[in-house]
Scaffold this motif. Structure first.
Motif, PDB file in Angstrom:
ATOM      1  N   UNK A 131    -114.404 -96.951  37.600  1.00  0.00           N
ATOM      2  CA  UNK A 131    -115.281 -96.017  36.900  1.00  0.00           C
ATOM      3  C   UNK A 131    -115.106 -94.565  37.309  1.00  0.00           C
ATOM      4  N   UNK A 132    -114.336 -94.296  38.355  1.00  0.00           N
ATOM      5  CA  UNK A 132    -114.111 -92.900  38.762  1.00  0.00           C
ATOM      6  C   UNK A 132    -112.942 -92.331  37.962  1.00  0.00           C
ATOM      7  N   UNK A 133    -112.901 -91.034  37.856  1.00  0.00           N
ATOM      8  CA  UNK A 133    -111.840 -90.375  37.098  1.00  0.00           C
ATOM      9  C   UNK A 133    -110.503 -90.423  37.816  1.00  0.00           C
ATOM     10  N   UNK A 134    -109.449 -90.445  37.031  1.00  0.00           N
ATOM     11  CA  UNK A 134    -108.090 -90.452  37.573  1.00  0.00           C
ATOM     12  C   UNK A 134    -107.701 -89.053  38.023  1.00  0.00           C
ATOM     13  N   UNK A 135    -107.042 -88.958  39.158  1.00  0.00           N
ATOM     14  CA  UNK A 135    -106.472 -87.701  39.625  1.00  0.00           C
ATOM     15  C   UNK A 135    -105.064 -87.620  39.029  1.00  0.00           C
ATOM     16  N   UNK A 136    -104.799 -86.706  38.099  1.00  0.00           N
ATOM     17  CA  UNK A 136    -103.484 -86.648  37.461  1.00  0.00           C
ATOM     18  C   UNK A 136    -102.348 -86.385  38.443  1.00  0.00           C
ATOM     19  N   UNK A 137    -102.639 -85.693  39.551  1.00  0.00           N
ATOM     20  CA  UNK A 137    -101.591 -85.447  40.541  1.00  0.00           C
ATOM     21  C   UNK A 137    -101.210 -86.740  41.274  1.00  0.00           C
ATOM     22  N   UNK A 138    -102.200 -87.589  41.539  1.00  0.00           N
ATOM     23  CA  UNK A 138    -101.916 -88.875  42.186  1.00  0.00           C
ATOM     24  C   UNK A 138    -101.121 -89.762  41.239  1.00  0.00           C
ATOM     25  N   UNK A 139    -101.512 -89.755  39.988  1.00  0.00           N
ATOM     26  CA  UNK A 139    -100.773 -90.553  39.000  1.00  0.00           C
ATOM     27  C   UNK A 139     -99.337 -90.048  38.876  1.00  0.00           C
ATOM     28  N   UNK A 140     -99.126 -88.740  38.898  1.00  0.00           N
ATOM     29  CA  UNK A 140     -97.773 -88.181  38.822  1.00  0.00           C
ATOM     30  C   UNK A 140     -96.936 -88.615  40.035  1.00  0.00           C
ATOM     31  N   UNK A 141     -97.557 -88.717  41.207  1.00  0.00           N
ATOM     32  CA  UNK A 141     -96.832 -89.192  42.390  1.00  0.00           C
ATOM     33  C   UNK A 141     -96.354 -90.625  42.200  1.00  0.00           C
ATOM     34  N   UNK A 142     -97.211 -91.474  41.669  1.00  0.00           N
ATOM     35  CA  UNK A 142     -96.838 -92.868  41.417  1.00  0.00           C
ATOM     36  C   UNK A 142     -95.733 -92.930  40.370  1.00  0.00           C
ATOM     37  N   UNK A 143     -95.889 -92.140  39.311  1.00  0.00           N
ATOM     38  CA  UNK A 143     -94.880 -92.113  38.244  1.00  0.00           C
ATOM     39  C   UNK A 143     -93.535 -91.579  38.735  1.00  0.00           C
ATOM     40  N   UNK A 144     -93.543 -90.839  39.841  1.00  0.00           N
ATOM     41  CA  UNK A 144     -92.320 -90.244  40.372  1.00  0.00           C
ATOM     42  C   UNK A 144     -91.540 -91.153  41.322  1.00  0.00           C
ATOM     43  N   UNK A 145     -91.926 -92.421  41.426  1.00  0.00           N
ATOM     44  CA  UNK A 145     -91.210 -93.349  42.312  1.00  0.00           C
ATOM     45  C   UNK A 145     -89.713 -93.306  42.019  1.00  0.00           C
ATOM     46  N   UNK A 146     -88.899 -93.189  43.072  1.00  0.00           N
ATOM     47  CA  UNK A 146     -87.448 -93.091  42.927  1.00  0.00           C
ATOM     48  C   UNK A 146     -86.789 -93.916  44.033  1.00  0.00           C
ATOM     49  N   UNK A 147     -86.807 -95.263  43.899  1.00  0.00           N
ATOM     50  CA  UNK A 147     -86.423 -96.117  45.026  1.00  0.00           C
ATOM     51  C   UNK A 147     -84.964 -96.112  45.433  1.00  0.00           C
ATOM     52  N   UNK A 148     -84.039 -95.614  44.647  1.00  0.00           N
ATOM     53  CA  UNK A 148     -82.650 -95.628  45.109  1.00  0.00           C
ATOM     54  C   UNK A 148     -82.466 -94.693  46.297  1.00  0.00           C
TER      55      UNK A 148
END
Length: 157
Positions: A131-148
């Motif tokens: 129920x809490x709002x999403x932090x767009x910066x945190x979401x961008x960090x997750x979306x930026x995963x680069x495992x190689x």
């Protein structure tokens, strides 16, 4: 000059980066392994915390498993009562295939990107109070995963 170049290369090679204003935290026992085949190596929280939970986790481990099988194992390991609201293919750095999963428990909203690249499996997770709002910066960090850019923990490096 060489130090600056090495620092720049290290920054480019980061598999996961938390947003500015977030600080490292201890990885608790509950989050020691946020998905099968991986162990959590980083936990991050906002420097200025509110009463709502807002946390990021990064995990890496041995791959050697197909992405679809990895996702199936993650779904099978979700907490009792968790409801998956989204599961979609995403494209990560350098065109690498990944999966975005969103699920909720009665107390948490969770968004996660997972990937397998050769012998590396990786997951980046964003957890917040339901129920809490999403932090767009945190979401961008997750979306930026680069495992190689990572090495599996079993390599001992």
């Amino acid at each position: 000059m060489i130090g600056i170049v090495l620092l720049a290369l290290a920054a480019e090679a980061a598999a996961f980066s938390a947003p500015a204003g977030w600080v490292r935290a201890d990885v608790d026992a509950t989050h020691g392994a946020i998905a099968p085949h991986v162990r959590t190596v980083e936990a991050w929280v906002p420097e200025k915390r509110s009463s709502a939970k807002d946390e990021l986790y990064y995990a890496v481990g041995d791959g050697g498993i197909a992405l679809a099988a990895f996702v199936a194992e993650i779904k099978a390991a979700l907490p009792a009562g968790a409801v998956v609201s989204e599961d979609k293919a995403v494209t990560l750095c350098d065109g690498q295939a990944g999966r975005y999963l969103a699920f909720a428990t009665p107390t948490l909203a969770v968004e996660e990107i997972v990937a397998v690249t050769g012998d590396i499996a990786a997951a980046a997770r964003y957890e917040r109070t339901a129920g809490s709002g999403e932090d767009p910066r945190a979401r961008a960090s997750v979306d930026g995963l680069c495992p190689q850019a990572e090495t599996p923990p079993s390599d001992g490096r």
